[in-house]
Enzyme design. Structure first.
Site, short mmCIF file in Angstrom:
data_model
loop_
_atom_site.label_atom_id
_atom_site.label_comp_id
_atom_site.label_asym_id
_atom_site.label_seq_id
_atom_site.Cartn_x
_atom_site.Cartn_y
_atom_site.Cartn_z
N SER A 1 0.85 -1.20 0.00
CA SER A 1 0.00 0.00 0.00
C SER A 1 0.88 1.24 0.00
O SER A 1 2.02 1.21 0.49
CB SER A 1 -0.90 0.02 1.24
OG SER A 1 -1.55 1.27 1.38
N TYR B 1 -1.51 -1.10 10.46
CA TYR B 1 -1.64 -1.39 9.02
C TYR B 1 -0.44 -0.87 8.23
O TYR B 1 0.17 -1.59 7.44
CB TYR B 1 -2.93 -0.77 8.51
CG TYR B 1 -3.17 -0.96 7.04
CD1 TYR B 1 -3.65 -2.18 6.55
CD2 TYR B 1 -2.95 0.07 6.13
CE1 TYR B 1 -3.88 -2.36 5.19
CE2 TYR B 1 -3.18 -0.10 4.77
CZ TYR B 1 -3.65 -1.30 4.31
OH TYR B 1 -3.87 -1.48 2.97
#
Length: 268
Positions: free
Chosen positions: A150, A163
């Protein structure tokens, strides 16, 4: 043709997508099918995979989706699953290791259990899949594996203590493996999406910039897999903005990100 530009084609074997029951993984599996691939799909929910196979059938792609239910956190299970895919359908030519979880967390809510769960799926889950996949591809000196990380892995982002840390770890892992895989004729890519409308991101209570639909993200991913290079980042403007902001000194970076979140710029 160099390993960075070599593109796997449906005739080279089967594709495998993890985290395929919903969101980016589901749409990417369908996009690969539409481009001629047979795609083994993995998620914990067998019924969701069967529904995906049925959707492919309704699109005239009978037999293109190959359901293999499993949990990426099960190391032995993933080794057995990869062996089963190859025994039943041929060599894995292309893999997208996409399974992941997103649990937003601020300092006031810091929870070691959330961190452990996020790392177990996002990092150890990828490693559990990479282990058998790399062994197979290296033995054949052929194949392409992509890891979904990401843009949140570029630098620390608000609410992404767990995350973002896992995605930074995946980017680092892919880069470190690339040094060796270049000489072993195995290609590795890292996929760095921005915000995509999924069940996971539905928990965000802020406006997500440059947000994309899952099918749009899937097309970007498969286009990237069919092209040269290491990183597949999108939307490109958002990735470039974050890359540029990431060059700021720490205090300036934190101030800008706090201001963008409406938290005020003061970091003194």
């Amino acid at each position: 043709m160099g390993v960075w530009s070599e593109v796997m084609a449906p005739g080279d074997g089967v594709a495998w997508v993890t985290g395929a029951s919903a969101g980016i993984g589901r749409e990417t599996a369908l996009e690969l099918c539409a481009r001629g691939w047979r795609v083994a799909v993995t998620a914990r929910k067998a019924e969701a995979l069967e529904a995906l196979a049925e959707e492919a059938r309704t699109q005239g792609l009978a037999g293109a989706i190959l359901p293999f239910a499993g949990d990426v956190t099960d190391q032995a299970g993933m080794a057995a699953l990869v062996a089963a895919i190859e025994a039943e359908h041929g060599p894995l030519a292309l893999c997208l290791l996409n399974a992941g979880v997103y649990i937003p967390m601020r300092a006031q809510e810091f929870d070691a259990g959330v961190v452990a769960k996020t790392f177990a799926v996002n990092v150890q889950g990828v490693a559990n899949c990479l282990d058998p996949v790399l062994k197979s591809m290296i033995a054949r000196r052929r194949g392409h594996v992509a890891i979904t990380a990401s843009v949140a892995g570029y630098r620390g982002l608000p609410r992404a203590a767990a995350y973002g840390a896992t995605k930074a770890a995946l980017i680092h892992m892919a880069e470190a493996l690339a040094y060796d895989l270049i000489d072993l004729n195995v290609r590795i890519s890292v996929v760095n999406p921005g915000f995509v409308e999924t069940e996971a991101t539905s928990v965000n209570d802020f406006k997500m910039p440059f947000v994309m639909k899952p099918d749009q993200a899937a097309r970007r991913i498969v286009d990237g897999l069919e092209g040269p290079g290491f990183e597949i980042a999108f939307p490109r403007r958002f990735a470039l903005i974050l890359r540029t902001l990431g060059l700021l000194p720490n205090r300036a970076y934190l101030a800008v990100m706090r201001k963008l979140m409406g938290w005020g710029p003061d970091v003194s």
